[in-house]
Design a protein around this motif. Structure first.
Motif, PDB file in Angstrom:
ATOM      1  N   LYS A  21       3.317  24.903  -9.408  1.00  0.00           N
ATOM      2  CA  LYS A  21       2.678  26.165  -9.032  1.00  0.00           C
ATOM      3  C   LYS A  21       1.159  26.030  -8.967  1.00  0.00           C
ATOM      4  CE  LYS A  21       6.142  29.604 -10.058  1.00  0.00           C
ATOM      5  NZ  LYS A  21       6.534  30.737 -10.908  1.00  0.00           N
ATOM      6  N   GLN A  22       0.592  25.215  -9.829  1.00  0.00           N
ATOM      7  CA  GLN A  22      -0.853  24.980  -9.767  1.00  0.00           C
ATOM      8  C   GLN A  22      -1.218  24.278  -8.463  1.00  0.00           C
ATOM      9  OE1 GLN A  22      -1.330  22.807 -13.435  1.00  0.00           O
ATOM     10  NE2 GLN A  22      -2.124  24.614 -14.490  1.00  0.00           N
ATOM     11  N   ILE A  24       0.508  24.424  -5.645  1.00  0.00           N
ATOM     12  CA  ILE A  24       0.685  25.431  -4.591  1.00  0.00           C
ATOM     13  C   ILE A  24      -0.499  26.397  -4.581  1.00  0.00           C
ATOM     14  CG2 ILE A  24       2.067  27.439  -3.910  1.00  0.00           C
ATOM     15  CD1 ILE A  24       4.550  25.816  -4.801  1.00  0.00           C
ATOM     16  N   ASP A  25      -0.902  26.869  -5.747  1.00  0.00           N
ATOM     17  CA  ASP A  25      -2.046  27.785  -5.826  1.00  0.00           C
ATOM     18  C   ASP A  25      -3.303  27.179  -5.221  1.00  0.00           C
ATOM     19  OD1 ASP A  25      -0.595  29.812  -7.028  1.00  0.00           O
ATOM     20  OD2 ASP A  25      -1.260  29.314  -9.065  1.00  0.00           O
ATOM     21  N   LEU A  52      10.306  29.415  -5.945  1.00  0.00           N
ATOM     22  CA  LEU A  52       9.072  28.932  -5.324  1.00  0.00           C
ATOM     23  C   LEU A  52       8.830  29.582  -3.965  1.00  0.00           C
ATOM     24  CD1 LEU A  52       8.844  25.113  -6.090  1.00  0.00           C
ATOM     25  CD2 LEU A  52       7.484  26.973  -7.037  1.00  0.00           C
ATOM     26  N   TYR A  55       7.539  32.970  -4.617  1.00  0.00           N
ATOM     27  CA  TYR A  55       6.176  32.866  -5.131  1.00  0.00           C
ATOM     28  C   TYR A  55       5.175  32.662  -3.985  1.00  0.00           C
ATOM     29  CZ  TYR A  55       2.206  31.366  -7.926  1.00  0.00           C
ATOM     30  OH  TYR A  55       0.957  31.261  -8.493  1.00  0.00           O
ATOM     31  N   ASN A  59       2.231  35.325  -2.592  1.00  0.00           N
ATOM     32  CA  ASN A  59       0.847  34.952  -2.902  1.00  0.00           C
ATOM     33  C   ASN A  59       0.054  34.375  -1.738  1.00  0.00           C
ATOM     34  OD1 ASN A  59       0.534  35.390  -5.949  1.00  0.00           O
ATOM     35  ND2 ASN A  59       2.498  34.341  -5.769  1.00  0.00           N
TER      36      ASN A  59
END
Length: 111
Positions: A21-22, A24-25, A52, A55, A59
């Protein structure tokens, strides 16, 4: 003003749920206006792909023009998985990195 060329970013993933997730962010925060994200998972046992996908959809900003999900049904290894993902890319430029990496700030692609 001419539209910026499409920039494809391939995120390679294999069983790195603590970092993905980091990674992807770090893509979703980019300020470049024309990004294609290709998420390539090499048959991980430690990932919830639907979570995912949700998410990313919740976002992403309007600069993420396309998201491609390559979820391998068997482990192909890094090189074959990457080569398969590259074939899906439509961008003029290409960046690939692993799920335990991050882009350090919002203007990495712009710069």
């Amino acid at each position: 003003m001419e539209k910026e060329p499409l920039y494809s970013i391939v995120l390679l993933h294999y069983n790195q749920p603590n970092y993905v997730k980091q990674a992807i962010d770090s893509i979703l925060m980019q300020d470049y206006e024309n990004i294609e994200l290709v998420f390539a998972d090499d048959c991980s046992s430690k990932i919830d792909v639907q979570e995912l996908k949700k998410y990313v959809e919740e976002n992403k900003k309007s600069n993420i023009k396309k998201v491609i999900w390559q979820i391998n049904s068997e482990n192909m290894g890094t090189v074959k998985s990457l080569n398969s993902a590259i074939l899906k890319c439509q961008g003029e430029y290409l960046l690939f990195f692993a799920a335990d990496d991050m882009l350090c700030n919002k203007d990495v692609i712009s710069n």
